[in-house]
Design a protein around this motif. Sequence first.
Motif, short mmCIF file in Angstrom:
data_model
loop_
_atom_site.label_atom_id
_atom_site.label_comp_id
_atom_site.label_asym_id
_atom_site.label_seq_id
_atom_site.Cartn_x
_atom_site.Cartn_y
_atom_site.Cartn_z
N ILE A 1 48.15 40.26 41.39
CA ILE A 1 46.75 40.45 41.04
C ILE A 1 46.65 40.71 39.55
O ILE A 1 47.45 41.48 39.00
CB ILE A 1 46.18 41.71 41.74
CG1 ILE A 1 46.43 41.64 43.23
CG2 ILE A 1 44.71 41.88 41.42
CD1 ILE A 1 46.31 43.00 43.90
N LYS B 1 43.72 41.94 36.80
CA LYS B 1 42.33 42.36 36.64
C LYS B 1 41.91 42.13 35.19
O LYS B 1 42.58 42.59 34.27
CB LYS B 1 42.20 43.84 37.01
CG LYS B 1 40.81 44.40 36.74
CD LYS B 1 40.67 45.81 37.29
CE LYS B 1 39.33 46.41 36.89
NZ LYS B 1 39.10 47.72 37.49
N PHE C 1 31.24 40.30 39.84
CA PHE C 1 32.64 40.24 40.24
C PHE C 1 32.97 38.83 40.69
O PHE C 1 32.26 38.26 41.51
CB PHE C 1 32.85 41.23 41.38
CG PHE C 1 34.22 41.21 41.98
CD1 PHE C 1 35.30 41.72 41.28
CD2 PHE C 1 34.43 40.68 43.24
CE1 PHE C 1 36.56 41.71 41.84
CE2 PHE C 1 35.69 40.67 43.80
CZ PHE C 1 36.76 41.19 43.11
N GLU C 2 34.01 38.27 40.11
CA GLU C 2 34.45 36.93 40.50
C GLU C 2 35.95 36.94 40.72
O GLU C 2 36.68 37.74 40.13
CB GLU C 2 34.12 35.91 39.40
CG GLU C 2 32.66 35.56 39.29
CD GLU C 2 32.21 34.57 40.36
OE1 GLU C 2 33.06 34.06 41.12
OE2 GLU C 2 30.99 34.32 40.43
N VAL C 3 36.38 36.01 41.53
CA VAL C 3 37.81 35.90 41.82
C VAL C 3 38.24 34.46 41.68
O VAL C 3 37.54 33.56 42.16
CB VAL C 3 38.09 36.43 43.24
CG1 VAL C 3 39.39 35.90 43.75
CG2 VAL C 3 38.10 37.94 43.25
N THR D 1 46.14 35.92 41.60
CA THR D 1 44.69 36.01 41.71
C THR D 1 44.13 36.74 40.51
O THR D 1 44.63 37.79 40.13
CB THR D 1 44.32 36.77 42.99
OG1 THR D 1 45.02 36.15 44.06
CG2 THR D 1 42.85 36.68 43.26
N GLN E 1 40.99 38.67 39.04
CA GLN E 1 39.68 39.32 39.25
C GLN E 1 38.97 39.35 37.92
O GLN E 1 39.54 39.83 36.95
CB GLN E 1 39.86 40.79 39.64
CG GLN E 1 40.30 41.07 41.02
CD GLN E 1 40.42 42.59 41.21
OE1 GLN E 1 40.25 43.40 40.30
NE2 GLN E 1 40.75 42.97 42.43
N TRP F 1 35.84 41.03 36.13
CA TRP F 1 34.72 41.98 36.20
C TRP F 1 33.86 41.73 34.96
O TRP F 1 34.26 42.03 33.84
CB TRP F 1 35.23 43.42 36.24
CG TRP F 1 36.01 43.74 37.48
CD1 TRP F 1 37.33 43.51 37.69
CD2 TRP F 1 35.52 44.32 38.69
NE1 TRP F 1 37.70 43.93 38.95
CE2 TRP F 1 36.61 44.44 39.59
CE3 TRP F 1 34.26 44.78 39.10
CZ2 TRP F 1 36.46 44.98 40.87
CZ3 TRP F 1 34.12 45.31 40.37
CH2 TRP F 1 35.23 45.41 41.25
N GLN G 1 27.11 42.01 46.39
CA GLN G 1 27.99 40.84 46.28
C GLN G 1 29.00 40.79 47.42
O GLN G 1 29.86 39.93 47.46
CB GLN G 1 28.75 40.89 44.94
CG GLN G 1 27.82 40.94 43.75
CD GLN G 1 28.57 41.01 42.42
OE1 GLN G 1 29.36 40.13 42.09
NE2 GLN G 1 28.33 42.06 41.67
N SER H 1 43.09 35.68 49.75
CA SER H 1 42.93 35.33 48.35
C SER H 1 42.70 36.51 47.42
O SER H 1 43.35 36.65 46.40
CB SER H 1 41.77 34.38 48.22
OG SER H 1 40.64 34.96 48.83
N PRO I 1 42.66 40.03 45.68
CA PRO I 1 43.55 41.18 45.62
C PRO I 1 42.83 42.45 46.03
O PRO I 1 41.63 42.55 45.95
CB PRO I 1 43.93 41.26 44.16
CG PRO I 1 42.79 40.62 43.45
CD PRO I 1 42.32 39.53 44.35
#
Lengths: 267, 580
Positions: free
Chosen positions: A61, A63, A98-100, A111, A113, A115, B188, B231, B233
């Motif tokens: 992950i 961020k 928030f998007e991933v 992945t 993240q 913000w 969201q 997918s 985290p």
Amino acid sequence: MPRNKMSSVRTVISSVASDRVITKFTPAFHPDGTPYSKVNFHPKVKTACSENRTGRVGLKITKAVLVGDVAVGKTCLVNRFCHDVFDRDYKATIGVDFEVEKFSVLSIPITLQIWDTAGQERFKCIAASYYRGAQIVIVAFDLTNEESLHHTDQWMEEACASADQPVKFLLGTKKDLLSPSSYSDVEVRALKQAKKLQAEFWATSSKSGENVTDFFFRAICLSFDDTLLKELEVDTVASKQIGTIKVQKSSSDLYEKRKSNQLKCCS
Amino acid sequence: MGDKTLETEDIPRSVINEDEPINKSLTMLPWDRFSNWIHCACVVTFDLELGQAMELIYPGHIKLTDKEKMNICYLSFPDSNSGCMGDTQFHFRIRQCPGRKPLVRAHSQYNRDCPVTLQLDDAHYYGFVYFRQTKDRSIRRGYFQKSVVLITKLPFIALFNQVISIIAPEYFDNGEPSLEAACHDIDQWPLPVPGDTLNLPIMGSVIQVRLSCRSDKLIGSVPPKYSQTHSIPAHSILPSIHEVDIYSSFLSILPHVQLLWELVLIGEPIVVMASSPTITCNTVQALVNMIAPLKFCSDFRPYFTIHDSEFREYTTKTQAPPPVILGVTNPFFAKTLQHWPHIIRIGEMGPLGSSPKLANKVKKAAALKTLDSNPGVYTRYKSFLTKDKAILKRLMKGSQLKRPVEAQNAILRRHLLELTHSFMIPLERYITSLMPLQRNISPHKGPPKLRPFETEKFIETLEQSGPQLTSGIKGDWEALYRRFFRSPNFEGWYYQRQKEVNQKLQLLHLEALSNANLSEWIADKEEVQIIDLILKIKDKLNFATHNHGLVGKESVSRLQKQLEDIVSTLPDDLQSVIKT
């Protein structure tokens, strides 16, 4: 058993869109505009990836937090990258979006993240909790707005205070609005500022899409290499005690988490 | 302030998540996704002139009735002067005022696929409270007293406790923008779909949680599947969305756990008294969860105050106590509810892992006169079943060995689950025997119905296939069943089964009708009979549209074709009548 493992790895990779597969280290935008001299993944990282020794704590992950003055185009940047759209209608972000995004770097699923924070003053007070643990800090400014570049000092300082030794970027937006000559003027000042902030400089346009994908790829590459190196170092120390069991680590994490939650509840 | 920032044009384009087809629909409005999870967030303050007062409701367009507001205000504060310095967390449950809109679509879909014990209830709200009480010289009377409350219909105790513990401190530190941002984060969140593992961003971190679904295996807790393919985290993984720490809640009354299970099963009125709402709400919730996978069908109030609008209704002495479970802290209740048949008194919860001081003997209710009574279970009730000492020994040993609370919980939960299963399996088996036979389903007759439940017939089956097959616990199971049949829990369970079975029968009947050679059948029939058949088919098609997803598309289109064919055989004038 090994077959199962293979197929699960494959599904992970196949679930990553083909335009999110990174196999080469994306170079910096400007050779003089970066404190990061890396031009390739660290040999240790490469070996680890090819031997599939990276899954110590499960999924990777990263961020990222995106900060900067009001209306410099933070949300537009994210929308261009994540949805490949550009909406010229301006709507302010409430708090944080928030998007991933899923990537595959050297065949390792990772992945990101994102913000996407609000630039308004009234949300500044809560920002620290959103910055916490960020590995990528992106300070955006408007290439056509000198003032927004001046404010990047403060944004960087605030974001990095709560982040976790992040990879730092100074990102100029709305490149399409500048003529080549006025752009070069701004670039000189931006490069100077980037040096001061010890951040890497990028100039992008969310409207045309120029440099947007390259920028995020670069961010992922730097952060991936960094994190994995750190992890591999920890691993060589820790493996003496805990061996190479992968599953156990994550399940004990889960327990620790639960325990700390409960202590909180009961107090 | 909240109203000002909430006008629709200020709200940014919601981010569309590809994984959720429903969210793609254009009818998705700002706050729709928020409402799938939370009704509203409230800030309740203590006003020196007014007492508890609602300071803020967020989002601003949410309406609460005065009665709801009043209940929320009183329930968001400790009810007695028992201290509660610092931060206190608890939850409550209130009645929703009548006349509200029915459940939103996401909620009815959720209810269809979730375990019955986790269904949301049309008529009640949960409130999750984070109360802060600190000394503050700058305020007159020297105290800061305020609560942040989340109001929701979803019974996700563990999740919302976690969420409020993240949101509230931020609010106390930074004020309204933090509440605004947190609510925007929740707006969201993906749909609550049973069986899904969800990633819920909140204030810079992500809570990962799996929603249980009806098809989950019942025995043994379901190992959450955090598959590699997932997918997004997670920064924090919640092992369960709804479970409370039942072991710690029952620690001081552990020897009576099985007796309590009986009381909850047969729907007896129970009151839980403790010094803090945190303790009462956990204990009440633990009691309600004891009989899972059976749904507790009466009312329960994890925290109940003397100001509650149901106070009179529930404490009246002119009628027998209602079959509800109440959690109370105000010493006043010790007197008001002293006529209640079952009183549980919980002392302060010791530090985790400390060896429990056990209240071993069941006490007579009359002993509870003074306010500082010892922890224990006060009742005249005699258990129908003999106590399972093995499980107690196992838990005590675990406690001595400092076994983690999680493990103790798992042992206790499994024990209760097996007990409930042993009790329910004979009932489930008997229900199956009431099913009509497949060959009784005829396209030319109405759908067959489940045969009625006959208590004596069921009791007769016990000798052959009673709980003794799956449980070693001895005792008067028959008498326990007879008591159970008079409880709302039986009613609820029976109603649910009837509904499921009749739905299934409707389906089979529809299938039979769509496959039958109807044109041959109508050849020698009177017009009245044909019209009757047409109405029946229309009825079925109606059923199919209402139970969207249950009925196969092919059967529906076959049935539609059948209908058209039959209608076309009718005289023209009649056809036009039918079509209108």
